[in-house]
Design a protein around this motif. Structure first.
Motif, PDB file in Angstrom:
ATOM      1  N   MET A   1       0.833  -1.188   0.000  1.00  0.00           N
ATOM      2  CA  MET A   1       0.000   0.000   0.000  1.00  0.00           C
ATOM      3  C   MET A   1       0.871   1.242   0.000  1.00  0.00           C
ATOM      4  SD  MET A   1      -2.843   1.217   2.847  1.00  0.00           S
ATOM      5  CE  MET A   1      -1.765   2.167   3.914  1.00  0.00           C
ATOM      6  N   ALA A   2       0.548   2.201  -0.861  1.00  0.00           N
ATOM      7  CA  ALA A   2       1.281   3.454  -0.917  1.00  0.00           C
ATOM      8  C   ALA A   2       1.063   4.239   0.372  1.00  0.00           C
ATOM      9  CB  ALA A   2       0.832   4.270  -2.119  1.00  0.00           C
ATOM     10  N   THR A   3       2.107   4.880   0.884  1.00  0.00           N
ATOM     11  CA  THR A   3       2.006   5.695   2.088  1.00  0.00           C
ATOM     12  C   THR A   3       1.740   7.151   1.706  1.00  0.00           C
ATOM     13  OG1 THR A   3       4.365   6.208   2.137  1.00  0.00           O
ATOM     14  CG2 THR A   3       3.653   4.176   3.237  1.00  0.00           C
ATOM     15  N   LEU A   4       1.373   7.953   2.697  1.00  0.00           N
ATOM     16  CA  LEU A   4       1.186   9.378   2.449  1.00  0.00           C
ATOM     17  C   LEU A   4       2.480  10.004   1.949  1.00  0.00           C
ATOM     18  CD1 LEU A   4      -0.934  10.436   5.567  1.00  0.00           C
ATOM     19  CD2 LEU A   4      -1.741  10.058   3.237  1.00  0.00           C
ATOM     20  N   LYS A   5       3.613   9.519   2.463  1.00  0.00           N
ATOM     21  CA  LYS A   5       4.917  10.027   2.031  1.00  0.00           C
ATOM     22  C   LYS A   5       5.162   9.707   0.563  1.00  0.00           C
ATOM     23  CE  LYS A   5       9.848   9.952   3.218  1.00  0.00           C
ATOM     24  NZ  LYS A   5      10.879   9.378   4.120  1.00  0.00           N
ATOM     25  N   ASP A   6       4.805   8.486   0.152  1.00  0.00           N
ATOM     26  CA  ASP A   6       4.954   8.096  -1.262  1.00  0.00           C
ATOM     27  C   ASP A   6       4.169   9.042  -2.163  1.00  0.00           C
ATOM     28  OD1 ASP A   6       6.496   5.892  -0.533  1.00  0.00           O
ATOM     29  OD2 ASP A   6       4.755   4.562  -0.419  1.00  0.00           O
ATOM     30  N   ILE A   7       2.914   9.312  -1.768  1.00  0.00           N
ATOM     31  CA  ILE A   7       2.054  10.182  -2.568  1.00  0.00           C
ATOM     32  C   ILE A   7       2.618  11.594  -2.597  1.00  0.00           C
ATOM     33  CG2 ILE A   7      -0.274  11.170  -2.752  1.00  0.00           C
ATOM     34  CD1 ILE A   7      -1.274   8.624  -1.281  1.00  0.00           C
ATOM     35  N   ALA A   8       3.086  12.069  -1.443  1.00  0.00           N
ATOM     36  CA  ALA A   8       3.632  13.427  -1.351  1.00  0.00           C
ATOM     37  C   ALA A   8       4.849  13.593  -2.253  1.00  0.00           C
ATOM     38  CB  ALA A   8       3.996  13.736   0.096  1.00  0.00           C
ATOM     39  N   GLN A   9       5.728  12.609  -2.250  1.00  0.00           N
ATOM     40  CA  GLN A   9       6.934  12.686  -3.092  1.00  0.00           C
ATOM     41  C   GLN A   9       6.574  12.712  -4.569  1.00  0.00           C
ATOM     42  OE1 GLN A   9       9.263   9.314  -1.731  1.00  0.00           O
ATOM     43  NE2 GLN A   9      10.364  10.548  -0.232  1.00  0.00           N
ATOM     44  N   GLU A  10       5.642  11.870  -4.968  1.00  0.00           N
ATOM     45  CA  GLU A  10       5.245  11.790  -6.370  1.00  0.00           C
ATOM     46  C   GLU A  10       4.509  13.060  -6.814  1.00  0.00           C
ATOM     47  OE1 GLU A  10       5.160   9.754 -10.045  1.00  0.00           O
ATOM     48  OE2 GLU A  10       6.142   9.169  -8.164  1.00  0.00           O
ATOM     49  N   ALA A  11       3.695  13.613  -5.918  1.00  0.00           N
ATOM     50  CA  ALA A  11       2.900  14.802  -6.251  1.00  0.00           C
ATOM     51  C   ALA A  11       3.651  16.107  -5.987  1.00  0.00           C
ATOM     52  CB  ALA A  11       1.595  14.799  -5.470  1.00  0.00           C
ATOM     53  N   ASN A  12       4.831  15.987  -5.366  1.00  0.00           N
ATOM     54  CA  ASN A  12       5.677  17.151  -5.070  1.00  0.00           C
ATOM     55  C   ASN A  12       4.981  18.146  -4.134  1.00  0.00           C
ATOM     56  OD1 ASN A  12       8.091  18.621  -5.247  1.00  0.00           O
ATOM     57  ND2 ASN A  12       7.338  19.866  -6.956  1.00  0.00           N
ATOM     58  N   VAL A  13       4.388  17.606  -3.072  1.00  0.00           N
ATOM     59  CA  VAL A  13       3.763  18.432  -2.042  1.00  0.00           C
ATOM     60  C   VAL A  13       4.141  17.841  -0.684  1.00  0.00           C
ATOM     61  CG1 VAL A  13       1.812  19.152  -3.470  1.00  0.00           C
ATOM     62  CG2 VAL A  13       1.632  17.061  -2.103  1.00  0.00           C
ATOM     63  N   SER A  14       3.738  18.520   0.401  1.00  0.00           N
ATOM     64  CA  SER A  14       4.046  18.017   1.737  1.00  0.00           C
ATOM     65  C   SER A  14       3.109  16.872   2.124  1.00  0.00           C
ATOM     66  CB  SER A  14       3.919  19.141   2.764  1.00  0.00           C
ATOM     67  OG  SER A  14       2.569  19.523   2.912  1.00  0.00           O
ATOM     68  N   THR A  15       3.564  16.062   3.068  1.00  0.00           N
ATOM     69  CA  THR A  15       2.734  14.966   3.567  1.00  0.00           C
ATOM     70  C   THR A  15       1.461  15.492   4.213  1.00  0.00           C
ATOM     71  OG1 THR A  15       4.717  13.635   3.973  1.00  0.00           O
ATOM     72  CG2 THR A  15       2.708  12.928   5.066  1.00  0.00           C
ATOM     73  N   SER A  16       1.568  16.597   4.936  1.00  0.00           N
ATOM     74  CA  SER A  16       0.385  17.157   5.589  1.00  0.00           C
ATOM     75  C   SER A  16      -0.642  17.631   4.561  1.00  0.00           C
ATOM     76  CB  SER A  16       0.777  18.317   6.503  1.00  0.00           C
ATOM     77  OG  SER A  16       1.355  19.378   5.761  1.00  0.00           O
ATOM     78  N   THR A  17      -0.167  18.184   3.432  1.00  0.00           N
ATOM     79  CA  THR A  17      -1.093  18.606   2.370  1.00  0.00           C
ATOM     80  C   THR A  17      -1.823  17.402   1.796  1.00  0.00           C
ATOM     81  OG1 THR A  17       0.238  20.541   1.785  1.00  0.00           O
ATOM     82  CG2 THR A  17      -1.280  19.721   0.106  1.00  0.00           C
ATOM     83  N   VAL A  18      -1.101  16.310   1.564  1.00  0.00           N
ATOM     84  CA  VAL A  18      -1.720  15.085   1.060  1.00  0.00           C
ATOM     85  C   VAL A  18      -2.792  14.604   2.031  1.00  0.00           C
ATOM     86  CG1 VAL A  18      -1.344  12.633   0.553  1.00  0.00           C
ATOM     87  CG2 VAL A  18       0.279  14.341  -0.289  1.00  0.00           C
ATOM     88  N   SER A  19      -2.459  14.560   3.307  1.00  0.00           N
ATOM     89  CA  SER A  19      -3.402  14.076   4.310  1.00  0.00           C
ATOM     90  C   SER A  19      -4.668  14.923   4.330  1.00  0.00           C
ATOM     91  CB  SER A  19      -2.739  14.105   5.693  1.00  0.00           C
ATOM     92  OG  SER A  19      -3.648  13.702   6.697  1.00  0.00           O
ATOM     93  N   ARG A  20      -4.517  16.240   4.277  1.00  0.00           N
ATOM     94  CA  ARG A  20      -5.682  17.122   4.345  1.00  0.00           C
ATOM     95  C   ARG A  20      -6.525  17.051   3.071  1.00  0.00           C
ATOM     96  NH1 ARG A  20      -3.668  22.870   6.501  1.00  0.00           N
ATOM     97  NH2 ARG A  20      -5.934  23.255   6.515  1.00  0.00           N
ATOM     98  N   VAL A  21      -5.879  16.901   1.923  1.00  0.00           N
ATOM     99  CA  VAL A  21      -6.632  16.762   0.671  1.00  0.00           C
ATOM    100  C   VAL A  21      -7.414  15.458   0.664  1.00  0.00           C
ATOM    101  CG1 VAL A  21      -6.421  16.384  -1.821  1.00  0.00           C
ATOM    102  CG2 VAL A  21      -5.175  18.262  -0.739  1.00  0.00           C
ATOM    103  N   LEU A  22      -6.771  14.364   1.053  1.00  0.00           N
ATOM    104  CA  LEU A  22      -7.437  13.066   1.039  1.00  0.00           C
ATOM    105  C   LEU A  22      -8.551  12.975   2.085  1.00  0.00           C
ATOM    106  CD1 LEU A  22      -4.485  10.557   0.471  1.00  0.00           C
ATOM    107  CD2 LEU A  22      -6.023  11.572  -1.203  1.00  0.00           C
TER     108      LEU A  22
END
Length: 329
Positions: A1-22
């Motif tokens: 399973m992809a982690t929030l960090k994986d998504i953040a790195q690929e999307a070029n944003v912070s982990t906290s931004t990924v968490s709040r968007v999702l």
């Protein structure tokens, strides 16, 4: 399973931004393009990598979505189907174009086929047929004999209700959605709502005031859950709810949190679709996994068979579902 960090790195944003968007955080100030990129990355990382064809391109497929590009962010179910269709098209050696408005097809006269994702009125179906091209629908069955890919919604809803009954629940509610065809000619009736009403009646557990219908959006899920909580006393209200999709379920969770109602201790909740967001929210969402990767991929495969002249008779592919049990039940 992809982690929030994986998504953040690929999307070029912070982990906290990924968490709040999702988590559909409405207080987050971030552009629509960034949201879209995060959702697309989150969905794409769930897929197996398909090897792209290096041979000469076989033609161009129009991948048409019945929702707009902005609406796709409200319910990423359709985004997930689109992404898998695009990957499969590339793997089979096709170019593709994204179409969010059916009328845009008028400007494209060198297409090999059309993949139509979503729900369409008879007028819109006829408009597709006028192009006289190989055609396949995903998540919709037209009146004519045309290739299509469907989900076994009825079995999934029955399994959800049986699961909740096995967990000891007898007061079961439903929060669903209603949508109109994009040409304004009528509404699409959700088979999940229809099946839930019929099956609960068969089990002698049906109550009309346990059903709330809005749109397939986070905001409507929250609004209707608040209605359910305000309209019924704690002793009368459902102890478990089925939501017609995960976006609605996320809205329900927000309402329950706002009312200081614990999930699943006070109310259990089941979503539908298992979008990438479902596993990252708190509590993680019990939901029905719909194999959107298979839906998009199967649609392109059916289209490929038609384009290559391998088959003449219409074919319907029905994909299964699976209940994924997490923390909300």
């Amino acid at each position: 399973m992809a982690t929030l960090k994986d998504i953040a790195q690929e999307a070029n944003v912070s982990t906290s931004t990924v968490s709040r968007v999702l988590n559909y955080d409405s207080t987050l100030s971030v552009g629509e393009e960034t949201k879209k990129r995060i959702f697309e990355v989150a969905e794409a990382l769930e897929y197996k990598n398909l090897k792209k064809s290096t041979s000469k391109k076989k033609g161009t497929i129009a991948i048409v979505n019945w929702v707009s590009e902005a609406e796709e962010l409200n319910d990423i179910y359709y985004m997930s189907i689109r992404l898998s269709a695009e990957s499969k098209a590339q793997a089979l050696g096709y170019n593709f174009i994204r179409v969010y408005n059916q009328d845009e097809l008028i400007n494209h006269d060198k297409l090999s086929g059309i993949l139509a994702i979503g729900k369409y009125s008879q007028h819109q179906v006829d408009h597709f047929l006028e192009k006289n091209l190989p055609l396949c629908f995903v998540d919709f069955k037209p009146q004519q004999d045309i290739d299509c890919v469907l989900v076994n919604f009825k079995n999934a809803v029955k399994q959800n209700i049986d699961y909740l009954i096995d967990q000891g629940h007898s007061r079961i509610g439903f929060i669903g959605g209603e949508e109109s065809f994009s040409d304004g000619t009528g509404n699409w009736i959700d088979p999940r709502e229809k099946t839930a009403r019929e099956y609960l009646k068969r089990k002698r557990l049906y109550k009309a005031d346990y059903f709330y219908i809005g749109a397939f959006r986070v905001e409507d899920g929250k609004k209707n859950m608040l209605k359910a909580l305000d309209n019924l006393s704690e002793e009368e209200r459902p102890a478990a709810f089925l939501a017609a999709n995960d976006a609605i379920a996320i809205g329900c969770l927000k309402a329950l949190y706002e009312k200081n109602i614990k999930v699943p201790e006070d109310i259990s909740l089941i979503g539908f679709n298992d979008i990438s967001t479902a596993k990252y929210i708190t509590p993680s969402l019990t939901t029905v996994k719909v194999y959107t990767e298979e839906m998009g991929s199967s649609g392109i495969q059916l289209l490929h068979e038609r384009i290559q002249g391998e088959r003449q008779g219409a074919k319907t592919v029905i994909t299964s579902t699976k209940l994924i049990i997490r923390e909300s039940t």
